[in-house]
Scaffold this active site. Structure first.
Site, PDB file in Angstrom:
ATOM      1  N   GLY A 192       1.085  -0.828   0.354  1.00 21.18           N
ATOM      2  CA  GLY A 192       0.606   0.062  -0.254  1.00 21.18           C
ATOM      3  C   GLY A 192       0.949   1.215   0.218  1.00 21.18           C
ATOM      4  O   GLY A 192       0.584   2.291   0.428  1.00 21.18           O
TER       5      GLY A 192
ATOM      6  N   TYR B 281     -15.270  -3.763   9.062  1.00 26.08           N
ATOM      7  CA  TYR B 281     -14.069  -3.373   8.599  1.00 26.08           C
ATOM      8  C   TYR B 281     -12.904  -3.986   9.805  1.00 26.08           C
ATOM      9  O   TYR B 281     -12.081  -4.677   9.963  1.00 26.08           O
ATOM     10  CB  TYR B 281     -14.168  -2.123   8.062  1.00 26.08           C
ATOM     11  CG  TYR B 281     -12.315  -1.330   8.582  1.00 26.08           C
ATOM     12  CD1 TYR B 281     -11.946  -0.792   9.425  1.00 26.08           C
ATOM     13  CD2 TYR B 281     -11.903  -1.751   7.239  1.00 26.08           C
ATOM     14  CE1 TYR B 281     -10.966  -0.142   9.275  1.00 26.08           C
ATOM     15  CE2 TYR B 281     -10.403  -0.639   7.296  1.00 26.08           C
ATOM     16  CZ  TYR B 281     -10.195   0.022   8.190  1.00 26.08           C
ATOM     17  OH  TYR B 281      -8.853   0.624   8.209  1.00 26.08           O
TER      18      TYR B 281
END
Ligand SMILES: NC(=O)c1ccc[n+]([C@@H]2O[C@H](COP(=O)([O-])OP(=O)(O)OC[C@H]3O[C@@H](n4cnc5c(N)ncnc54)[C@H](OP(=O)(O)O)[C@@H]3O)[C@@H](O)[C@H]2O)c1
Ligand SMILES: C[C@@H]1O[C@H](OP(=O)(O)OP(=O)(O)OC[C@H]2O[C@@H](n3cnc4c(=O)[nH]c(N)nc43)[C@H](O)[C@@H]2O)[C@@H](O)[C@H](O)[C@@H]1O
Length: 323
Positions: free
Chosen positions: A14, A140
């Site tokens: 990322g 999440y």
């Protein structure tokens, strides 16, 4: 193993994101010269075979997991399958592949939504799994709890050096400014920037009464560097559960945040509340005593940080994806 070799190969998963790019800059500034990354189109981390092949080929010494499906309260509430599946797949593949190739250390990034909706404040690491989650982002949260627990499982079963950082709400350059999927701070910077005059109106979602803690991405990146350079024994002495809250230790209401942002942006707009939108967790202030005990504290104040991000926004406004 403590990061000390400037030529250590560090894979930032990322690396283009808000956190990943800040981590790369911080490690480069600290003298680490062998940083690697792949975009999601080059390597979709939801693909286990591709992730295993990449890790076997590159064999990094250190992995920082800053890849995830990330968004604000409305995105989390609207796309539960994406937030649960993508984040489970990404973390499962990265953590397992890191074990397979025997990396020296893996740092997993969680999020403070993993704590119960009504956890005691400030929230300590031991409050994990002691109560119901906030419904808007439980998907999440369950993924992030699972990622942390997978790191702990590899540590317990195989002795892997895997640590979880639990950062509070983050903001910074390269943030997401899309008005539907972003977090509150970047959204309000853009909303007030686009509503400069007294007869303009800025809509706040919810009642504005929830409180949030905000950490600048450069502070988080410095915390990542700090933890990577700290021996595992010291980390585990302070955090036997392998988890470290990363925050500033103070919070602000959304209404107060809006006033600060309106002032920094020099907007004269008025504010109204859209209470059809969710408030989410009433408060999620972190207890940051573990990191303080290790010798690390945040250093960027909220107003200074908002000014920094707004300056970045002004330089990049034309490049930011329009809704
Ligand atoms: N933002 C916050 O408030 C906050 C708070 C606490 C914790 N965190 C955590 O910090 C980490 C980074 O967050 P962020 O704010 O930096 O998010 P971000 O700016 O959206 O960056 C996420 C990165 O993940 C990559 N990614 C997403 N799906 C992928 C996939 N399937 N395969 C490969 N890469 C993929 C993206 O790569 P591409 O750019 O190449 O597509 C992107 O660079 C996450 O673990 C998040 O949970 C964030
Ligand atoms: C760190 C992240 O925290 C997230 O929760 P959370 O702080 O409520 O996420 P935010 O989207 O930042 O919302 C924080 C608070 O700001 C309010 N708010 C007011 N105006 C706006 C706006 O224009 N945009 C947004 N986005 N919010 C706004 C929102 O209703 C909520 O009470 C989790 O959903 C993620 O999974 C992650 O954990």
């Amino acid at each position: 193993m403590r990061l000390s070799d400037p030529s250590a190969k560090i894979y930032i998963a990322g690396h283009r994101g808000m956190v990943g790019s800040a981590v790369g800059a911080a490690l480069k500034k600290a003298g680490y010269t062998n940083l690697i990354g792949r975009t999601s189109s080059e390597l979709d981390l939801r693909d286990q075979a591709a992730t295993r092949a990449f890790m076997a080929e590159e064999r990094p010494d250190v992995v920082v997991v800053a890849a995830a499906k990330v968004g604000g309260i409305l995105a989390n509430d609207t796309y539960p399958a994406d937030f649960l599946y993508d984040n489970l797949a990404i973390e499962m593949n990265l953590i397992e592949a890191a074990h397979r190739v025997g990396v020296d250390r893996l740092l997993f990034l969680g999020s403070t939504c993993i704590y119960p909706k009504h956890a005691p404040q400030p929230m300590k690491e031991e409050h994990l799994l002691t109560g119901e989650l906030e419904p808007t982002n439980e998907w999440y949260a369950i993924a992030k709890i699972s990622g942390h627990k997978l790191c702990e499982a590899y540590h317990r079963q195989h002795g892997d050096d895997m640590i979880t950082l639990m950062p509070t709400n983050l903001y910074g350059p390269d943030d997401n400014f899309d008005l539907e999927t972003s977090h509150v701070l970047p959204a309000l910077i853009r909303k007030f920037h686009e509503a400069p005059d007294a007869d303009d109106m800025v809509t706040l979602w919810g009642t504005g009464t929830p409180r949030r803690e905000f950490l600048h991405s450069r502070d988080l990146a410095d915390a990542v560097r700090f933890v990577l350079e700290t021996p595992e024994s010291q980390l585990r002495d302070v955090a036997p559960d392998g988890m470290l809250n990363i925050g500033v230790g103070e919070d602000i209401s959304i209404n107060e945040l809006a006033d600060v942002i309106r002032d920094v942006v020099s907007s004269e707009a008025d504010i109204k509340h859209d209470t059809s939108k969710p408030d989410g967790t009433p408060r999620k202030l972190l207890d940051v005593s573990r990191m303080s005990e290790l010798g690390w504290n945040a250093s960027i104040g909220l107003r200074e940080g908002i000014r920094d991000v707004y300056d970045w926004y002004l330089d990049h406004e034309k490049d930011i994806v329009r809704v």
